[in-house]
Design an enzyme around this catalytic site. Structure first.
Site, PDB file in Angstrom:
ATOM      1  N   GLU A 136       0.705  -1.023   0.431  1.00 13.96           N
ATOM      2  CA  GLU A 136      -0.187  -0.139   0.209  1.00 13.96           C
ATOM      3  C   GLU A 136       0.820   0.938   0.001  1.00 13.96           C
ATOM      4  O   GLU A 136       1.093   2.673  -0.400  1.00 13.96           O
ATOM      5  CB  GLU A 136      -1.603  -0.337   1.274  1.00 13.96           C
ATOM      6  CG  GLU A 136      -0.698  -0.235   2.747  1.00 13.96           C
ATOM      7  CD  GLU A 136       0.270   0.869   3.517  1.00 13.96           C
ATOM      8  OE1 GLU A 136      -0.801   2.231   2.714  1.00 13.96           O
ATOM      9  OE2 GLU A 136       0.487   1.064   3.925  1.00 13.96           O
ATOM     10  N   GLN A 190       1.761   3.876  17.720  1.00  9.17           N
ATOM     11  CA  GLN A 190       1.307   2.734  17.480  1.00  9.17           C
ATOM     12  C   GLN A 190       2.797   2.774  16.266  1.00  9.17           C
ATOM     13  O   GLN A 190       3.277   0.834  16.768  1.00  9.17           O
ATOM     14  CB  GLN A 190       0.324   2.881  15.459  1.00  9.17           C
ATOM     15  CG  GLN A 190       0.474   1.573  15.220  1.00  9.17           C
ATOM     16  CD  GLN A 190      -0.572   1.109  14.042  1.00  9.17           C
ATOM     17  OE1 GLN A 190      -0.051   1.571  12.741  1.00  9.17           O
ATOM     18  NE2 GLN A 190      -1.675   1.718  13.847  1.00  9.17           N
ATOM     19  N   SER A 213      -6.506  -5.915  12.946  1.00 12.47           N
ATOM     20  CA  SER A 213      -6.379  -7.877  12.028  1.00 12.47           C
ATOM     21  C   SER A 213      -4.583  -7.093  11.675  1.00 12.47           C
ATOM     22  O   SER A 213      -3.718  -8.075  10.870  1.00 12.47           O
ATOM     23  CB  SER A 213      -7.403  -7.365  11.017  1.00 12.47           C
ATOM     24  OG  SER A 213      -8.449  -8.414  11.074  1.00 12.47           O
ATOM     25  N   ASP A 214      -4.994  -6.192  11.148  1.00  8.97           N
ATOM     26  CA  ASP A 214      -2.938  -5.405  10.739  1.00  8.97           C
ATOM     27  C   ASP A 214      -2.363  -4.622  11.637  1.00  8.97           C
ATOM     28  O   ASP A 214      -0.767  -5.549  12.061  1.00  8.97           O
ATOM     29  CB  ASP A 214      -3.278  -4.903   9.646  1.00  8.97           C
ATOM     30  CG  ASP A 214      -3.199  -3.108  10.030  1.00  8.97           C
ATOM     31  OD1 ASP A 214      -3.183  -2.639  10.228  1.00  8.97           O
ATOM     32  OD2 ASP A 214      -4.376  -2.370   9.622  1.00  8.97           O
ATOM     33  N   HIS A 242      -3.096  -3.487   4.063  1.00  8.44           N
ATOM     34  CA  HIS A 242      -2.593  -2.504   5.304  1.00  8.44           C
ATOM     35  C   HIS A 242      -1.914  -4.125   6.233  1.00  8.44           C
ATOM     36  O   HIS A 242      -0.474  -3.953   6.253  1.00  8.44           O
ATOM     37  CB  HIS A 242      -3.426  -1.930   6.443  1.00  8.44           C
ATOM     38  CG  HIS A 242      -3.096  -0.282   5.679  1.00  8.44           C
ATOM     39  ND1 HIS A 242      -4.198   0.043   5.200  1.00  8.44           N
ATOM     40  CD2 HIS A 242      -2.251   0.342   6.485  1.00  8.44           C
ATOM     41  CE1 HIS A 242      -3.544   1.448   5.559  1.00  8.44           C
ATOM     42  NE2 HIS A 242      -2.737   1.241   5.748  1.00  8.44           N
TER      43      HIS A 242
END
Length: 354
Positions: free
Chosen positions: A12, A102, A291-292, A315
């Site tokens: 991405e 993050q 999920s990513d 992602h």
């Protein structure tokens, strides 16, 4: 050690490649060189929030960094020893606080001592998780992986003025990450939601929440729904948003949406609730966002992990590709099609604190 080369245009081609790469580099001690940073974005290269993320990870890992300037498309990151302590990072714009967090999150497991981190910027801004999603969903998973972490919202910040302030406190870093076995979510226990508005009438909060609750009840009937309204006047605002989450027997799934000029409050609530309902309908243990986000943690973890995700996004696929380059000791396999339900199996690299 020769730096590992990462092509920022893979998959991405956005900022997540940078965040994942510097985080894993800091944890493993492996130097990296990233080229073509954010090559597939309309404004390629490092922007303020990306630069703050790099500076934050570099500060806590005592890294030597080359190419850390706004607009740079190449970066060399040579990590040193991790350290605890008190830190403050100011993005200086409405850049996303949660994306900086993050990038820092994997490091928090491996710090040699307690840490208190203050990040100033945008807490609820487009193209990033809202701070309520982070507090209610991401933080739950961090604790499940073994980290005792507290995330305190001190002030909200919206686009374009920012000014939000978040405190992250880690008291006793475990030195490693535990594997995770969540092949299914189990039954729904209850729902929670938080609807906020800053420097706006309280009815904005109320309308967002009512709309989200209508969507939830149209699919789940008499399920328990706990609603929190948060009208505030202490931010630079105006701004609004809603996060909604579901506690299930084995997991937590969530979604969010933000207000903007000309967007009805009812649409904000509906958008968030519809995304959550869609993800719950798959039976997966992780929503489309976790999920990513979970992938780097499982690659670094001890032992085997098995999880199911609601959506195999670009992602997620890109994160898998990056992690395989940086943590070749980990085995990452998945079953499923792009943008659909998938099962992820990871044999972690069992990285421990040095």
């Amino acid at each position: 050690m020769r730096p590992i080369l990462i092509d920022g245009s893979m998959g991405e081609g956005g900022g997540q490649i940078l965040r994942t790469s510097i985080a894993i580099s800091a944890v493993t001690g492996r130097p990296i060189r990233i080229v073509n940073i954010r090559a597939k974005r309309s404004n390629p290269g490092l922007q303020r929030q990306h630069l703050t993320g790099v500076q934050a990870v570099a500060t806590i890992s005592n890294a030597v960094v080359r190419g850390a300037s706004v607009g740079s498309t190449e970066l060399e990151f040579i990590p040193g020893e991790l350290r605890g302590g008190s830190f403050e990072f100011n993005i200086g714009t409405a850049g996303s606080v949660t994306l900086v967090l993050q990038a820092l999150a994997p490091l928090l497991f491996y710090l040699p001592g307690p840490a208190r981190i203050i990040i100033t910027g945008g807490t609820d801004v487009p193209w990033s998780p809202t701070i309520d999603y982070v507090r209610e969903v991401l933080a739950w998973f961090l604790r499940k992986l073994g980290l005792k972490v507290t995330i305190n919202l001190q002030r909200r910040g919206h686009y374009p003025r920012g000014g939000g302030r978040v405190e992250v406190v880690v008291e006793d870093p475990p030195g490693s990450i535990e594997g995770l076995e969540l092949p299914e979510r189990g039954g729904i226990v209850r729902f929670g939601m938080r609807s906020h508005c800053v420097n706006l009438p309280q009815h904005v909060c109320e309308r967002q929440a009512s709309s989200a609750e209508r969507v939830i009840r149209s699919h789940f009937g008499d399920a328990e729904v706990r609603v929190e309204l948060e009208p505030r006047s202490d931010g630079l605002g105006p701004g609004s948003g809603l996060a909604v989450w579901s506690y299930t027997e084995k997991s937590v799934l969530g979604a969010d949406s933000l207000g903007e000029k000309g967007k009805r409050a009812e649409v904000v609530g509906e958008e968030a609730a519809v995304k959550l309902v869609e993800d719950l309908s798959t039976g997966a243990a992780l929503d489309r966002f976790m999920s990513d986000m979970i992938i780097p943690f499982l690659a670094l973890a001890r032992g085997r992990s098995i999880v199911t995700g609601a959506r195999l996004t670009r992602h997620a696929l890109t994160n898998i590709e990056v992690v395989r380059l940086l943590v070749p000791e980990a085995s990452i396999q998945y079953e499923g099609r792009e943008d659909g339900f998938f099962k992820l199996r990871v044999e972690g690299a069992a990285i421990t604190r040095k």
